[in-house]
Scaffold this motif. Sequence first.
Motif, mmCIF file in Angstrom:
data_model
loop_
_atom_site.group_PDB
_atom_site.id
_atom_site.type_symbol
_atom_site.label_atom_id
_atom_site.label_comp_id
_atom_site.label_asym_id
_atom_site.label_seq_id
_atom_site.Cartn_x
_atom_site.Cartn_y
_atom_site.Cartn_z
ATOM 1 N N SER A 50 -52.224 36.031 23.234
ATOM 2 C CA SER A 50 -51.780 37.450 23.084
ATOM 3 C C SER A 50 -53.213 38.449 23.183
ATOM 4 C CB SER A 50 -50.911 37.568 21.919
ATOM 5 O OG SER A 50 -49.960 36.785 22.137
ATOM 6 N N GLU A 51 -54.095 37.984 22.972
ATOM 7 C CA GLU A 51 -55.413 39.188 22.803
ATOM 8 C C GLU A 51 -55.043 40.163 21.627
ATOM 9 O OE1 GLU A 51 -57.747 39.682 26.537
ATOM 10 O OE2 GLU A 51 -55.781 40.709 26.806
ATOM 11 N N VAL A 52 -54.524 39.670 20.466
ATOM 12 C CA VAL A 52 -53.923 40.368 19.432
ATOM 13 C C VAL A 52 -55.226 40.272 18.430
ATOM 14 C CG1 VAL A 52 -52.342 40.710 17.617
ATOM 15 C CG2 VAL A 52 -51.527 40.320 19.808
ATOM 16 N N ILE A 53 -55.543 41.353 17.502
ATOM 17 C CA ILE A 53 -56.259 41.366 16.330
ATOM 18 C C ILE A 53 -55.218 41.300 15.370
ATOM 19 C CG2 ILE A 53 -58.006 42.611 15.046
ATOM 20 C CD1 ILE A 53 -59.039 43.830 17.731
ATOM 21 N N HIS A 54 -55.176 40.058 14.646
ATOM 22 C CA HIS A 54 -54.107 40.045 13.446
ATOM 23 C C HIS A 54 -54.647 40.571 12.240
ATOM 24 C CE1 HIS A 54 -51.365 37.420 15.779
ATOM 25 N NE2 HIS A 54 -52.318 36.868 16.341
ATOM 26 N N ALA A 55 -53.553 40.951 11.480
ATOM 27 C CA ALA A 55 -53.976 41.628 10.317
ATOM 28 C C ALA A 55 -53.967 40.877 9.195
ATOM 29 C CB ALA A 55 -52.854 42.608 9.761
ATOM 30 N N GLY A 56 -53.313 39.653 9.179
ATOM 31 C CA GLY A 56 -53.567 38.431 8.146
ATOM 32 C C GLY A 56 -52.476 38.577 7.136
ATOM 33 N N LEU A 57 -51.138 38.885 7.713
ATOM 34 C CA LEU A 57 -49.894 38.950 6.986
ATOM 35 C C LEU A 57 -49.291 37.551 6.530
ATOM 36 C CD1 LEU A 57 -48.110 41.643 9.288
ATOM 37 C CD2 LEU A 57 -49.957 42.026 7.426
ATOM 38 N N TYR A 58 -49.216 37.069 7.359
ATOM 39 C CA TYR A 58 -48.327 35.492 7.268
ATOM 40 C C TYR A 58 -48.927 34.421 6.453
ATOM 41 C CZ TYR A 58 -46.092 37.816 11.166
ATOM 42 O OH TYR A 58 -45.572 39.155 11.910
ATOM 43 N N TYR A 59 -50.140 34.385 6.264
ATOM 44 C CA TYR A 59 -50.835 33.175 6.055
ATOM 45 C C TYR A 59 -50.705 32.741 4.496
ATOM 46 C CZ TYR A 59 -52.062 34.440 10.730
ATOM 47 O OH TYR A 59 -52.036 34.915 11.740
ATOM 48 N N PRO A 60 -50.659 31.554 3.937
ATOM 49 C CA PRO A 60 -50.867 31.294 2.748
ATOM 50 C C PRO A 60 -52.070 31.825 1.838
ATOM 51 C CG PRO A 60 -49.880 29.314 3.742
ATOM 52 C CD PRO A 60 -50.463 30.259 4.926
ATOM 53 N N THR A 61 -51.798 32.504 0.725
ATOM 54 C CA THR A 61 -52.962 33.076 -0.097
ATOM 55 C C THR A 61 -53.792 31.962 -0.369
ATOM 56 O OG1 THR A 61 -51.667 34.863 -0.735
ATOM 57 C CG2 THR A 61 -53.550 34.553 -1.952
ATOM 58 N N GLY A 62 -55.050 32.069 0.026
ATOM 59 C CA GLY A 62 -56.067 31.138 -0.574
ATOM 60 C C GLY A 62 -56.266 30.005 0.653
ATOM 61 N N SER A 63 -55.440 29.984 1.935
ATOM 62 C CA SER A 63 -55.821 29.148 2.939
ATOM 63 C C SER A 63 -56.889 30.059 3.675
ATOM 64 C CB SER A 63 -54.714 29.240 4.009
ATOM 65 O OG SER A 63 -54.412 30.699 4.460
ATOM 66 N N LEU A 64 -57.526 29.032 4.515
ATOM 67 C CA LEU A 64 -58.667 29.455 5.456
ATOM 68 C C LEU A 64 -58.231 30.649 6.314
ATOM 69 C CD1 LEU A 64 -60.935 26.348 6.234
ATOM 70 C CD2 LEU A 64 -61.512 28.061 4.682
ATOM 71 N N LYS A 65 -56.987 30.206 6.994
ATOM 72 C CA LYS A 65 -56.440 31.264 7.857
ATOM 73 C C LYS A 65 -56.282 32.727 7.256
ATOM 74 C CE LYS A 65 -53.717 28.436 11.012
ATOM 75 N NZ LYS A 65 -52.280 28.135 11.459
ATOM 76 N N GLY A 256 -44.770 29.237 15.048
ATOM 77 C CA GLY A 256 -45.060 30.373 15.615
ATOM 78 C C GLY A 256 -44.525 31.706 15.155
ATOM 79 N N LEU A 257 -44.842 32.717 15.590
ATOM 80 C CA LEU A 257 -44.242 34.204 14.976
ATOM 81 C C LEU A 257 -43.340 34.832 15.856
ATOM 82 C CD1 LEU A 257 -47.812 35.567 14.286
ATOM 83 C CD2 LEU A 257 -46.235 34.495 12.797
ATOM 84 N N GLY A 258 -42.565 33.802 16.673
ATOM 85 C CA GLY A 258 -41.564 34.250 17.445
ATOM 86 C C GLY A 258 -41.836 35.002 18.770
ATOM 87 N N VAL A 259 -40.794 34.963 19.518
ATOM 88 C CA VAL A 259 -41.189 35.926 20.879
ATOM 89 C C VAL A 259 -41.344 37.346 20.767
ATOM 90 C CG1 VAL A 259 -40.049 36.431 23.020
ATOM 91 C CG2 VAL A 259 -39.722 34.071 22.258
ATOM 92 N N HIS A 260 -42.474 37.673 20.874
ATOM 93 C CA HIS A 260 -42.745 39.022 20.385
ATOM 94 C C HIS A 260 -43.234 39.798 21.516
ATOM 95 C CE1 HIS A 260 -46.324 36.741 19.220
ATOM 96 N NE2 HIS A 260 -46.913 37.426 19.947
ATOM 97 N N LEU A 261 -43.500 41.240 21.456
ATOM 98 C CA LEU A 261 -43.671 42.103 22.519
ATOM 99 C C LEU A 261 -45.475 42.317 22.383
ATOM 100 C CD1 LEU A 261 -43.662 44.570 24.560
ATOM 101 C CD2 LEU A 261 -42.601 45.838 22.779
ATOM 102 N N THR A 262 -45.853 42.197 23.107
ATOM 103 C CA THR A 262 -47.171 42.493 23.029
ATOM 104 C C THR A 262 -47.851 43.493 24.070
ATOM 105 O OG1 THR A 262 -48.186 40.592 24.214
ATOM 106 C CG2 THR A 262 -48.117 40.521 21.883
ATOM 107 N N LEU A 263 -48.910 44.118 24.070
ATOM 108 C CA LEU A 263 -49.216 45.005 25.297
ATOM 109 C C LEU A 263 -50.734 44.786 25.519
ATOM 110 C CD1 LEU A 263 -47.800 48.276 23.273
ATOM 111 C CD2 LEU A 263 -46.768 47.073 25.156
ATOM 112 N N ASP A 264 -51.104 45.125 26.694
ATOM 113 C CA ASP A 264 -52.304 44.923 26.999
ATOM 114 C C ASP A 264 -53.111 46.443 26.895
ATOM 115 O OD1 ASP A 264 -51.655 46.251 29.356
ATOM 116 O OD2 ASP A 264 -51.938 44.587 30.572
ATOM 117 N N LEU A 265 -54.260 46.659 27.411
ATOM 118 C CA LEU A 265 -54.966 47.983 27.179
ATOM 119 C C LEU A 265 -54.434 48.907 28.092
ATOM 120 C CD1 LEU A 265 -58.431 46.567 26.105
ATOM 121 C CD2 LEU A 265 -56.937 47.998 24.450
ATOM 122 N N ALA A 266 -53.903 48.258 29.069
ATOM 123 C CA ALA A 266 -53.239 49.428 30.147
ATOM 124 C C ALA A 266 -51.962 49.853 29.751
ATOM 125 C CB ALA A 266 -53.486 48.568 31.538
#
Length: 371
Positions: A50-65, A256-266
């Motif tokens: 998806s070429e997304v820069i993820h914020a880090g919301l979902y992953y278990p605290t303390g995980s490598l992710k 996964g994170l569900g069917v989401h809407l992503t955008l490209d730079l255009a």
Amino acid sequence: MSEVLALDCVVIGGGVVGLAVARELAIAGREVVLLEAEPLTGSITSSRNSEVIHAGLYYPTGSLKAELCVSGKRKLYDYCRERHIPHKRCGKLVVASNEAEVAYLEKLLKQAEANGVDDCRLIDSAGLTRLEPHITGFAALVSPSTGIIDSHSMMEAYIADIEAHGGSIALNSPVLGGEFLADAVRLSIGGRDPVEIEAKLVVNAAGLSAWTISEGMIGLDRKTLPQRHYAKGCYFSLAGRAPAERLIYPVPEPGGLGVHLTLDLAGQARFGPDVEWVETIDYDIDPRRSDKFYGAIRRYWPNLPDGALQPAYSGMRPKVVGPNGGGAGDFIIQGHEMTGHPAYAALYGIESPGLTASMAIAERVKSLSLG
């Protein structure tokens, strides 16, 4: 075969993570050769996301992710500014489509804060309408630090850094097998000019092929290999104008994170990925999968026109936990303590948010006691 070629450091895999690792080791003063089986770097998993820069919301605290996504995000935004890599901090909204899902958003906000993501906030339906008039929901979580990036420009910058610090990249160079020696790893390399090499350090960052590379290592204890599963995700592009200026995510689904809407730079919109657990790797897209996409998307964009979706591309996620395990699973980064050899490191299950975390993953590999 020619005589054995002695090398200092070899990185197997020319995707975004392999490039990041090779870059980090080269900057640290190692003599690095990166081996890529394909004619181009980044042509498999790294070009199918998806070429997304993820914020880090979902992953278990303390995980490598969680740890490497949050630190990697900061490093990546800094790097984009320094190297003028096209990107945009567009933000995203995680949308609750009914009242029952609002509780998940509240839980997600606490998870984000525990992971060190301190810029998120909850908004109600009216606030959602003010931000994105075409998107509907009971509430939404706003993530301002989520963004999008031109991943190909990012990888080109990594390559430039590798070469500027004396490293090199060998394309069309598949690893056919290997053997653990006393203090080195011998590799058999195929391609047009087959060669045997011995390296003081080998980092297996081969993504989908990481398991196969390790299975071909004589002397490696197979018990060190984690489970291997493949999750396929399809993307569909939108004909017409994007309905939002931010990325729009539903409440996640298993794997996964569900069917989401992503955008490209255009500003072009695409939707995906869905999740299909498969046994073999293939990138074909069944157009009939769009039937489920329409239903999923209309939960947050009810006015999606019929016939507006066209198959775009698909990607494969290398996962260490299968569907019966909830589809989660962490990054696995093995140094010599886990691989059992002082010259061998291996990375498994490097899926999303691997692109975001790539520089932090590379730093973690460098910090291991290796070679």
